[in-house]
Design an enzyme around this catalytic site. Sequence first.
Site, short mmCIF file in Angstrom:
data_model
loop_
_atom_site.label_atom_id
_atom_site.label_comp_id
_atom_site.label_asym_id
_atom_site.label_seq_id
_atom_site.Cartn_x
_atom_site.Cartn_y
_atom_site.Cartn_z
N SER A 161 2.27 25.81 52.97
CA SER A 161 2.36 26.34 51.61
C SER A 161 1.88 25.36 50.54
O SER A 161 1.59 25.76 49.42
CB SER A 161 3.80 26.76 51.30
OG SER A 161 4.65 25.63 51.21
N LYS B 152 7.88 22.45 46.65
CA LYS B 152 6.89 23.17 45.83
C LYS B 152 6.56 22.31 44.61
O LYS B 152 7.11 21.25 44.40
CB LYS B 152 7.46 24.52 45.35
CG LYS B 152 7.95 25.45 46.45
CD LYS B 152 6.84 26.00 47.32
CE LYS B 152 7.41 26.92 48.40
NZ LYS B 152 6.36 27.36 49.35
#
Length: 226
Positions: free
Chosen positions: A54, A109
């Site tokens: 990701s 993230k």
Amino acid sequence: MVSAIKMVTRCGLTREGRKKSVFREYFEAILIAVLLALFIRTFVVQAFKIPSGSMLPTLLIGDHLLVNKFSYGVRVPFSGSLLIPVGQPDRGDVVVFRYPKDKSIDYIKRVIGRPGDTVEIRTKKVFVNGEPYVDPHAYISSGTMLSAATSPRDNFGPVRVPEGRVFVMGDNRDNSYDSRFWGFVDEKDILGKAFMLYWSWDIEKPLLSLERITSVRWGRLANIID
């Protein structure tokens, strides 16, 4: 004779005392080392590894990184209550946090929106407070454009980030499960800021194999994460 017996007895006690002292010294040294390691892991630095793509291409599957847990202040373990404020997550910071839907899972993230910001995505382009957000780390891998009715991936918002929370996204924008899908991250659930890679290899290779050993990405070791 009596003097000799006393001397032997004293010597015996002295040697036994020394043995106990050495054992105690080792025990105390190990105990201090363990407590110091726990303190560092809880309040200063913790190691994590990347299991998914990701954050490609910034972070690769198999990267091992260090997270500065002091970046945003000292927090009470488990509760996340702030004891000593140091700073706040800023746009562009790569952070590790407890996944809001399951606090036993850690996610990594990049912060896109801070408290009070308005975040919107139009045709894969990110806007913060109505202005285009230029992110050199963003990676678009798919030319397919999904409507807002189909998925929040390419068209989302606008939403306002509440106080005490942040909006995060993965650098691999078309293959990241992030705030577009499950909402905001509470600042007290942020474990720290990722700052350096200390190891990297291909975890898809068998662990005890020559292929795993030769897959070490030497050029990534000690790289600073930005």
